[in-house]
Design a protein around this motif. Sequence first.
Motif, short mmCIF file in Angstrom:
data_model
loop_
_atom_site.label_atom_id
_atom_site.label_comp_id
_atom_site.label_asym_id
_atom_site.label_seq_id
_atom_site.Cartn_x
_atom_site.Cartn_y
_atom_site.Cartn_z
N ARG A 1 58.76 -68.76 5.63
CA ARG A 1 58.64 -68.04 4.36
C ARG A 1 57.74 -66.81 4.45
O ARG A 1 58.00 -65.79 3.81
N PHE A 2 56.64 -66.91 5.23
CA PHE A 2 55.65 -65.83 5.24
C PHE A 2 55.32 -65.32 6.65
O PHE A 2 54.36 -64.56 6.80
N LEU B 1 53.93 -74.93 -7.84
CA LEU B 1 53.38 -73.61 -7.54
C LEU B 1 53.54 -73.28 -6.07
O LEU B 1 53.90 -72.14 -5.70
N TYR B 2 53.32 -74.26 -5.21
CA TYR B 2 53.48 -74.04 -3.76
C TYR B 2 54.93 -73.74 -3.40
O TYR B 2 55.21 -72.83 -2.61
N SER B 3 55.86 -74.50 -3.96
CA SER B 3 57.27 -74.32 -3.60
C SER B 3 57.85 -73.01 -4.10
O SER B 3 58.83 -72.50 -3.54
N ALA C 1 66.21 -83.01 2.69
CA ALA C 1 65.94 -81.88 1.79
C ALA C 1 65.89 -80.56 2.54
O ALA C 1 66.27 -79.52 2.00
N GLN C 2 65.43 -80.60 3.80
CA GLN C 2 65.36 -79.36 4.58
C GLN C 2 66.73 -78.81 4.95
O GLN C 2 66.85 -77.64 5.33
N GLU C 3 67.78 -79.63 4.83
CA GLU C 3 69.13 -79.15 5.08
C GLU C 3 69.53 -78.08 4.07
O GLU C 3 70.38 -77.24 4.33
N CYS D 1 62.05 -75.00 1.22
CA CYS D 1 61.29 -75.50 0.07
C CYS D 1 61.89 -76.79 -0.49
O CYS D 1 61.45 -77.26 -1.54
N GLY D 2 62.91 -77.33 0.19
CA GLY D 2 63.54 -78.55 -0.29
C GLY D 2 62.59 -79.73 -0.43
O GLY D 2 62.55 -80.39 -1.48
#
Length: 461
Positions: free
Chosen positions: A300-301, A354-356, A420-422, A426-427
């Motif tokens: 993401r960053f 907030l994190y996601s 979820a990562q599939e 952020c899943g």
Amino acid sequence: MNNSACSIYHKARTHSRIITCIYIVGFMDLFGVSMIIPLLSHHVKALGASPTVAGIVGSTYGVLQLFSSTIVGSWSDVVGRRYSLLTCLLLSAFGYGLLGLSTSIALFVLARIPVGLFKHSLSICRALLSDLVSEAERPLVMGHFNAASSVGFILGPVVGGYLTEHEGGFYLSSFVCASIFLLNSGLVCMMPWSETLNHRIDANSNTNSSKPYVGQNNSSVGNHHGHSSSTTAHGSAGASCGGRWKTALLRPAWRQLTSMVVRIRMVASSDMWDVFLVRLLMAVSIMLYYSNFSLAMEERFDLKPKITGYLISYSSMLGALAGFLVGPVTHVYGNDMSALLLHSTVLTCLLILLYSTAPSVWQVVLSSTFFAISTTIGRTCITDLELQRGGTQASGTLIGAGQSVTAVGRILAPLLSGLAQEFSPCGPPNLGVVLALLAVGLLLIRTPKWNSKSKEKEKNS
């Protein structure tokens, strides 16, 4: 008059010394364990294990903890904290010492078995603290114990990393860890156990007389209470380590087993399913937050693993310091742990959200700052609620059952995180938000019932 004042001062000083010893045991325990944890996967792969075999071997510990947590906790209620704590420390030392000799995968797995079965020293320490202090003091003392343990978990990897730079570093780290557990057992043996009985009676005499055991009526468990109090008390107040062990070993195993089964069945048949379900939902939610943290930060960053490591260390340090906030916060809430748990759960849910959805690293830092505090307070609250609703007579069984629930979360979280990562990096945290919302909804429904039951108990008392 002076003699009475001196006696009270001596008791208070001895009480403080006992609790300080328990804090040291907690610190050294996680200090030794955290030296080993980061090195396990590297070592098992160095022994020639494939990624699949390494995963199966790594899950052995969690599966054993799942089944042994409640059993060992109940056993500590039956035979006493001293005997059970010494047994767990010595067998854990044996397991880590055997790990230092593991030159094959088979020996590695064999070394993890005694640790998986008997690494419950922290749970027994928490049960012992609940025996020694009153309900009003318990959140403060538990918070300090969690803080001391967390500091050990922060410092351990630094020492373990330094030792691995030398030849045979993993084996050296394992032997050092085993030595730490042996030192802990010596400290436990030297504790003034004869005083723990007096302080346990003073701390719990008021609460035990009015509080039934895990939702059962007084008439059905009155005799059992008397038996368990006597058993645990005598188990804690033996004259010497050798004498206590001899007494426990001579006691018929079937009698110990019967008492353990009775306690576990009472917890299983109680109306505490809601507390344990909240614990499970929040455990999985928090684990999903951390499950792919490093990978998500990179994707993401474009954050380097080194910087992510600093962020994780920062969050861990705040979590340790937050242990000292538990006492003042519970005082502000008037020891209303159900309300504090609800608010900390809502805050945790918002911080995961907030994190996601964070568009910048600084929002991640902000969420990590308060997330460490909210989760630390929430863990203390849920443990205190388990003890409040279950009763102090079975504190070992209740804390062990809570650890078994957390072990279920450790098994479920990696599976859910992978699925979820599939869909998205952020899943996992998004799924964590959903589970935390379910926990908040359950608390909103059940908290009024908990409060009404506590008011009824106060009227009856």
